[in-house]
Design a protein around this motif. Sequence first.
Motif, short mmCIF file in Angstrom:
data_model
loop_
_atom_site.label_atom_id
_atom_site.label_comp_id
_atom_site.label_asym_id
_atom_site.label_seq_id
_atom_site.Cartn_x
_atom_site.Cartn_y
_atom_site.Cartn_z
N LYS A 201 0.78 4.27 -2.75
CA LYS A 201 0.64 5.69 -2.40
C LYS A 201 1.76 6.53 -3.01
O LYS A 201 1.54 7.68 -3.40
CB LYS A 201 0.61 5.84 -0.88
N SER B 13 0.83 -1.21 0.00
CA SER B 13 0.00 0.00 0.00
C SER B 13 0.86 1.26 0.00
O SER B 13 0.49 2.28 -0.60
CB SER B 13 -0.95 0.00 1.20
N HIS C 139 -7.60 3.28 -4.17
CA HIS C 139 -6.93 2.82 -2.96
C HIS C 139 -7.81 1.88 -2.15
O HIS C 139 -9.04 1.95 -2.22
CB HIS C 139 -6.54 4.03 -2.09
N ASN D 136 -11.13 6.44 -1.88
CA ASN D 136 -10.69 7.81 -2.08
C ASN D 136 -11.81 8.67 -2.65
O ASN D 136 -11.57 9.61 -3.39
CB ASN D 136 -9.45 7.86 -2.99
N ASP E 145 -5.56 -1.11 -5.79
CA ASP E 145 -5.11 -1.66 -4.52
C ASP E 145 -6.24 -2.47 -3.90
O ASP E 145 -7.24 -1.92 -3.43
CB ASP E 145 -4.69 -0.53 -3.58
#
Length: 532
Positions: free
Chosen positions: A49, A45, A86, A90, A166
């Motif tokens: 990012k 993760s 994500h 988000n 993700d």
Amino acid sequence: MAANLLEAVGVLKSFGEVRALDHVSLAVRAGEVHTIVGGNGAGKSTLVKVLSGVCRPDRGELRVDGRPVRFATPLDALRAGIGAVHQEGNLVPMMSVARNLFLGREPRRFGLIDFSRMHDLAAETLAGYGLHVDVRRPLGSLGPGTRQLVAIARAVSTGARVIVLDEPGAALEPAELDTLFAVVDRLRAEGRAIVYVSHRLDELYRVGDRVTVLRDGRVVRTGPLAAIDQVRLVSLMLGRPYRPATTGPAAADPAGEQPADEPGDEPVLTATGLTRRRVLSGVSLALRPGEVLGLGGLLGAGRSATARAIAGALPVDAGQVTVAGAPKRKWSIRAAIRAGISLVPKDRRTEGIVPTLSVRDNIALAALSRLSRAGIVSDARVDKLVADLMDRLHIKATSPRQRVAELSGGNQQKVLLARWLAMRPRVLLLDEPTRGVDVAAKADLRSLIDDLAVDGLAVLLISNDPRELADNCDRVVVLRDGAVVGELSGLAITEQRIVEAIAAVPATGPSGASAPARAAGMATADPGLATP
């Protein structure tokens, strides 16, 4: 060979004393799905990012089309052609579905948002994902699977050349997964690059071309996914040889004899005739001390609704819950907790953890009244309880004071489970407890469920994976359209029998055991714990 659209070269990223990424390099090509795997806390993760501009690397370089780039914000990454979805979401739950889909790109007329056109475009876009919802509704009013597909639709609709996903399938039901796979196949055919992060190995082998394995923030292997089998892949993730689990209730005793430590005969909890219009239709089941009862079915079958009704979180039109032989008339969340019933919801981000609080505070949250004297909370008792549960559940954190939002998904799930175990429940309702967690965490949770049952706790396990139900449960109740349509016990609990009951079709035929799985729209396994 296709050109590299996105590269990470020697990326380092630390959070305090914890190095999340240690000289990580990655190259994603046009027209390929590059999968990323690793255990919880491996750095997946964090890498996502960094690639999507959410956080900046401490050292190293990102390149788009071979040119060095620096992203100060996610908008910078989006402008460079990188769209991301994500794991924690988000989008904005209070805004409408349409506004979320076109946030920052709303169609305008005379300088004002053209809502009519935006709603039409949103409905048309989502129809391509099999979603037919009122796009004027707040996004937060929809289920986690629908919200995830909206987030994916938004990322794709921006025209991004690189799509970073993700854990895209963690919140999706089997039918929704089929839609996701079709979208990924289409994007690959269009020449876009996809970074696909998932714990679910069946997903990876369905869509992936290449794989990068992370462990402790480092790359341990990159290469063609087809060149490595699942057992070897999991071994690389764990850093040790991996032997798949082969035992379950049916396999544990080939002679067909009952185990010595059978669940208690008298139910600790009985649900009778639970009914809610258009949701549940006369659902009845019983849970005995020391028993793991599985609840299977397709999307909309009523699995989560049944658990929420038992936990007092979903009012019913008819029906009754009985605990230890005592019928409960005024049923509510508070009454359920007082009766010793704890629910671990499947959507840990919105219904479970409090991301701004520490691991310690999240675990102790529900048990504060038990940890206080004369209204004053005992820090010593809290610290001991938290330390014991963190050790028992193998929760990985820098300290109990670390913010829970900084933990991996699997460790967040363990924190949520620890909170309700701190209440010393008699009945534990687990709704998709292994969703979005890695192989090691799944094994930990599976072992914990066994231990809880041995200690006399009654466990209701909800899962859309028939293998998980077959491997963990003493009995399995199958729901369809809000009603109980079957129950399996003992040696009858097999993956194939569960799929038969869900699909209501014969499981044998020329195409073998996979036929009913396709008819049910259900994955036959999550090979995270299986031999390929």
